[in-house]
Design an enzyme around this catalytic site. Structure first.
Site, PDB file in Angstrom:
ATOM      1  N   TYR A 190       0.854  -1.197   0.000  1.00 41.10           N
ATOM      2  CA  TYR A 190       0.000   0.000   0.000  1.00 41.10           C
ATOM      3  C   TYR A 190       0.888   1.244   0.000  1.00 41.10           C
ATOM      4  O   TYR A 190       1.871   1.313   0.758  1.00 41.10           O
ATOM      5  CB  TYR A 190      -0.932   0.011   1.227  1.00 41.10           C
ATOM      6  N   SER A 191       0.538   2.206  -0.863  1.00 39.40           N
ATOM      7  CA  SER A 191       1.289   3.465  -0.899  1.00 39.40           C
ATOM      8  C   SER A 191       1.037   4.218   0.395  1.00 39.40           C
ATOM      9  O   SER A 191      -0.105   4.298   0.858  1.00 39.40           O
ATOM     10  CB  SER A 191       0.815   4.351  -2.052  1.00 39.40           C
ATOM     11  N   CYS A 203       0.052   7.271 -10.663  1.00 41.35           N
ATOM     12  CA  CYS A 203      -0.255   6.231  -9.669  1.00 41.35           C
ATOM     13  C   CYS A 203      -1.741   5.895  -9.683  1.00 41.35           C
ATOM     14  O   CYS A 203      -2.600   6.780  -9.808  1.00 41.35           O
ATOM     15  CB  CYS A 203       0.160   6.711  -8.272  1.00 41.35           C
ATOM     16  N   GLU A 225       3.703   4.079 -10.739  1.00 38.47           N
ATOM     17  CA  GLU A 225       3.415   2.931  -9.873  1.00 38.47           C
ATOM     18  C   GLU A 225       1.920   2.635 -10.014  1.00 38.47           C
ATOM     19  O   GLU A 225       1.085   3.358  -9.462  1.00 38.47           O
ATOM     20  CB  GLU A 225       3.771   3.267  -8.427  1.00 38.47           C
ATOM     21  N   TYR A 240      -1.256  -0.474 -10.182  1.00 43.31           N
ATOM     22  CA  TYR A 240      -1.555  -1.811  -9.663  1.00 43.31           C
ATOM     23  C   TYR A 240      -2.967  -2.250 -10.047  1.00 43.31           C
ATOM     24  O   TYR A 240      -3.733  -1.453 -10.559  1.00 43.31           O
ATOM     25  CB  TYR A 240      -1.401  -1.833  -8.132  1.00 43.31           C
TER      26      TYR A 240
HETATM   27  P1  FAD Z   1      -7.016 -10.220  -2.771  1.00 48.87           P
HETATM   28  O1  FAD Z   1      -7.741 -11.034  -1.810  1.00 48.87           O
HETATM   29  O2  FAD Z   1      -5.556 -10.408  -2.925  1.00 48.87           O
HETATM   30  O3  FAD Z   1      -7.714 -10.363  -4.166  1.00 48.87           O
HETATM   31  C1  FAD Z   1      -7.108  -9.880  -5.303  1.00 48.87           C
HETATM   32  C2  FAD Z   1      -7.305 -10.890  -6.400  1.00 48.87           C
HETATM   33  O4  FAD Z   1      -8.704 -10.984  -6.666  1.00 48.87           O
HETATM   34  C3  FAD Z   1      -6.680 -10.480  -7.702  1.00 48.87           C
HETATM   35  O5  FAD Z   1      -5.341 -10.867  -7.755  1.00 48.87           O
HETATM   36  C4  FAD Z   1      -7.540 -11.212  -8.691  1.00 48.87           C
HETATM   37  O6  FAD Z   1      -7.104 -12.533  -8.812  1.00 48.87           O
HETATM   38  C5  FAD Z   1      -8.902 -11.219  -8.036  1.00 48.87           C
HETATM   39  N1  FAD Z   1      -9.756 -10.164  -8.573  1.00 48.87           N
HETATM   40  C6  FAD Z   1      -9.663  -8.853  -8.347  1.00 48.87           C
HETATM   41  N2  FAD Z   1     -10.625  -8.187  -8.976  1.00 48.87           N
HETATM   42  C7  FAD Z   1     -11.342  -9.115  -9.626  1.00 48.87           C
HETATM   43  C8  FAD Z   1     -12.469  -9.048 -10.456  1.00 48.87           C
HETATM   44  N3  FAD Z   1     -13.052  -7.887 -10.747  1.00 48.87           N
HETATM   45  N4  FAD Z   1     -12.936 -10.205 -10.950  1.00 48.87           N
HETATM   46  C9  FAD Z   1     -12.363 -11.392 -10.649  1.00 48.87           C
HETATM   47  N5  FAD Z   1     -11.286 -11.511  -9.873  1.00 48.87           N
HETATM   48  C10 FAD Z   1     -10.783 -10.391  -9.372  1.00 48.87           C
HETATM   49  N6  FAD Z   1      -4.465  -0.491  -2.857  1.00 48.87           N
HETATM   50  C11 FAD Z   1      -5.094   0.493  -2.190  1.00 48.87           C
HETATM   51  O7  FAD Z   1      -6.279   0.372  -1.881  1.00 48.87           O
HETATM   52  N7  FAD Z   1      -4.430   1.631  -1.810  1.00 48.87           N
HETATM   53  C12 FAD Z   1      -3.127   1.840  -2.113  1.00 48.87           C
HETATM   54  O8  FAD Z   1      -2.558   2.885  -1.769  1.00 48.87           O
HETATM   55  C13 FAD Z   1      -2.434   0.809  -2.810  1.00 48.87           C
HETATM   56  N8  FAD Z   1      -1.149   0.953  -3.121  1.00 48.87           N
HETATM   57  C14 FAD Z   1      -0.493  -0.024  -3.802  1.00 48.87           C
HETATM   58  C15 FAD Z   1       0.847   0.176  -4.117  1.00 48.87           C
HETATM   59  C16 FAD Z   1       1.523  -0.792  -4.823  1.00 48.87           C
HETATM   60  C17 FAD Z   1       2.987  -0.556  -5.164  1.00 48.87           C
HETATM   61  C18 FAD Z   1       0.860  -1.977  -5.216  1.00 48.87           C
HETATM   62  C19 FAD Z   1       1.586  -3.035  -5.993  1.00 48.87           C
HETATM   63  C20 FAD Z   1      -0.462  -2.172  -4.900  1.00 48.87           C
HETATM   64  C21 FAD Z   1      -1.168  -1.215  -4.182  1.00 48.87           C
HETATM   65  N9  FAD Z   1      -2.503  -1.381  -3.830  1.00 48.87           N
HETATM   66  C22 FAD Z   1      -3.152  -0.365  -3.173  1.00 48.87           C
HETATM   67  C23 FAD Z   1      -3.224  -2.644  -4.114  1.00 48.87           C
HETATM   68  C24 FAD Z   1      -3.097  -3.612  -2.919  1.00 48.87           C
HETATM   69  O9  FAD Z   1      -1.753  -4.043  -2.804  1.00 48.87           O
HETATM   70  C25 FAD Z   1      -3.940  -4.872  -3.042  1.00 48.87           C
HETATM   71  O10 FAD Z   1      -3.635  -5.490  -4.258  1.00 48.87           O
HETATM   72  C26 FAD Z   1      -5.436  -4.627  -2.984  1.00 48.87           C
HETATM   73  O11 FAD Z   1      -5.791  -4.014  -1.758  1.00 48.87           O
HETATM   74  C27 FAD Z   1      -6.199  -5.961  -3.086  1.00 48.87           C
HETATM   75  O12 FAD Z   1      -5.708  -6.806  -2.107  1.00 48.87           O
HETATM   76  P2  FAD Z   1      -6.707  -7.802  -1.341  1.00 48.87           P
HETATM   77  O13 FAD Z   1      -5.904  -8.650  -0.442  1.00 48.87           O
HETATM   78  O14 FAD Z   1      -7.834  -7.048  -0.746  1.00 48.87           O
HETATM   79  O15 FAD Z   1      -7.292  -8.655  -2.520  1.00 48.87           O
END
Ligand code: FAD
Ligand code: A2P
Length: 374
Positions: free
Chosen positions: A153-154, A332, A372, A374
């Site tokens: 997360y940023s 971003c 950046e 994602y």
């Molecule tokens: P997970 O449980 O990991 O689920 C994600 C997975 O669900 C995906 O990989 C995909 O397989 C599946 N999926 C997602 N959408 C769909 C869809 N529509 N249909 C079907 N399958 C789907 N997030 C923020 O909110 N704020 C930030 O500031 C932020 N900064 C980031 C900075 C960087 C450098 C990076 C790489 C990512 C950032 N993110 C940010 C994103 C964050 O890291 C997570 O990826 C995001 O919160 C989702 O994680 P999760 O564990 O909730 O989802």
């Protein structure tokens, strides 16, 4: 056995490599000792470190002189002193939630939370600078019974934190939710974060990333292109540039032009909008703020208004700015925005007789194109 003069000389020469090797070993031993003595943790010295809670209360303390960033020397890489991976996912820091509130207004789509953690008390300190990210390890286990992998997360706060005391870190998190086979799926880590309460303990790794750091020069121009939570690092930049207590603390007096392009689906989804409007009213010569509200505004083709449409509208001014070596561009948010931005930049560059496919790698190499997504 009798030795000739030649044999004696040759025998002497044969010892030279052994003597050199001996001196080399002594020198290596000495420098390793010196490294240990001076301390290998960059955190303790070069970064414009925010004061820790114990050492300095908010408002009063200016950052200590010794903690100011070292003057760059010719041999040093930019941002060499910025801390990275102080806390690895296998040995994370445990932060405590101090605040968790909605960053949205009435009628907005989805759930986006501003979450703050107390990060004081680390050994070493958990220090970070604007533009870095951190890893969050959600509580519980995955389907295989293993701990959840960290999500990045940023960081949305400056190194001084929202309370200016240098002991907090804030995030801006959208809860991932999507439909699958008629069922609502909640993202693991984003749901965990959005549902935290003050007092909850959270495992945090990092900080990570040097891609999105601000330049040191006070007269830089900063163009920011953000969609949704991609605003997080931009919030930190804008606080650093325009928040009065921040300016007091670091004495980094931004003198350049900042231009924020922000994409959101609805007006109610514009994150930190009141703060940015306030900065704009206080610093009208230094800050421009252009919004693309996709589900309320239309682009010239009648489609949803995206930030790349706004970039095209202002192509001439943007490219005039890019011509200056002092201008940096930060991108971003949604991965999907990158091709759109590229397309808009290609059109805008062509109008100036420039080839974006050549210009972009040059900007990147010069450390002026920061992305950046994602
Ligand atoms: P997970 O449980 O990991 O689920 C994600 C997975 O669900 C995906 O990989 C995909 O397989 C599946 N999926 C997602 N959408 C769909 C869809 N529509 N249909 C079907 N399958 C789907 N997030 C923020 O909110 N704020 C930030 O500031 C932020 N900064 C980031 C900075 C960087 C450098 C990076 C790489 C990512 C950032 N993110 C940010 C994103 C964050 O890291 C997570 O990826 C995001 O919160 C989702 O994680 P999760 O564990 O909730 O989802
Ligand atoms: P939309 O969802 O209306 O298509 P949020 O994360 O709060 O949903 O905001 C993301 C913003 O980015 C929304 O306005 C979204 O528009 C917009 N968006 C979606 N896809 C793209 C894209 N490919 N390029 C630029 N902006 C996009």
């Amino acid at each position: 056995m009798a030795y000739s003069e030649t044999k004696v000389v040759l025998g002497g020469l044969a010892h030279i490599p052994i003597i050199i090797g001996f001196f080399y070993l002594i020198r290596r031993q000495y420098s390793f000792g010196a490294m240990l003595r001076t301390g290998k943790n960059a955190l303790s010295k070069k970064v414009e470190a925010a004061p820790s809670k114990a050492s300095a209360p908010a408002k009063t303390a200016a950052p200590a002189k010794a903690a100011a960033p070292a003057k760059p020397t010719a041999a040093k890489k930019p941002h060499a002193d910025v801390p990275v991976n102080t806390y690895k996912p296998k040995a994370p820091f445990t932060g405590t939630v101090t605040e968790n509130y909605s960053a949205l207004k009435e009628g907005a789509i989805g759930k986006v939370q501003h979450i703050t953690f107390d990060i004081s008390g680390g050994d070493p300190d958990f220090k970070y600078v604007e533009g870095q990210s951190c890893g969050i390890l959600a509580a519980g286990e995955d389907a295989k019974g293993k701990p959840h992998r960290p999500r990045l997360y940023s960081i949305a706060s400056t190194r001084y934190g929202d309370n200016f005391a240098g002991n907090t870190l804030s995030l801006c998190v959208r809860q991932l939710q999507y439909e699958k086979d008629g069922e609502t799926i909640n993202g693991v880590c984003s749901t965990y974060l959005c549902n935290l309460s003050p007092g909850d303990k959270v495992k945090i790794s990092g900080p990570v990333g040097k891609e999105m750091l601000l330049p040191d020069e006070e007269d830089s121009n900063i163009i920011m292109l953000a969609t949704g939570t991609g605003i997080a690092p931009m919030r930190a930049y804008l606080r650093r540039m325009f928040e009065p207590t921040e300016i007091e603390k670091h004495q980094w007096n931004f003198k350049g032009k900042a231009w924020l392009f922000m994409g959101a689906p609805k007006t109610a989804n514009l994150l930190y909008d009141d703060d940015f409007e306030h900065y704009k009213s206080k610093f009208p010569d230094n800050l421009r703020y252009t919004k693309a509200i996709s589900r309320e505004q239309k682009n010239t083709k009648g489609g949803r208004m995206y930030i790349q449409d706004r970039v095209l509208e202002h192509a001439e001014e943007i490219f005039n700015m890019i011509e200056s070596p002092k201008t940096h561009i930060y991108l971003c948010g949604l991965k999907g925005m990158e091709p759109g931005i590229d397309e808009a930049m290609t059109t805008a560059a062509a109008a100036k007789g420039l080839d974006w496919s050549e210009l972009r790698p040059k900007l990147r190499k010069a450390g002026r194109w920061h992305a950046e997504t994602y």
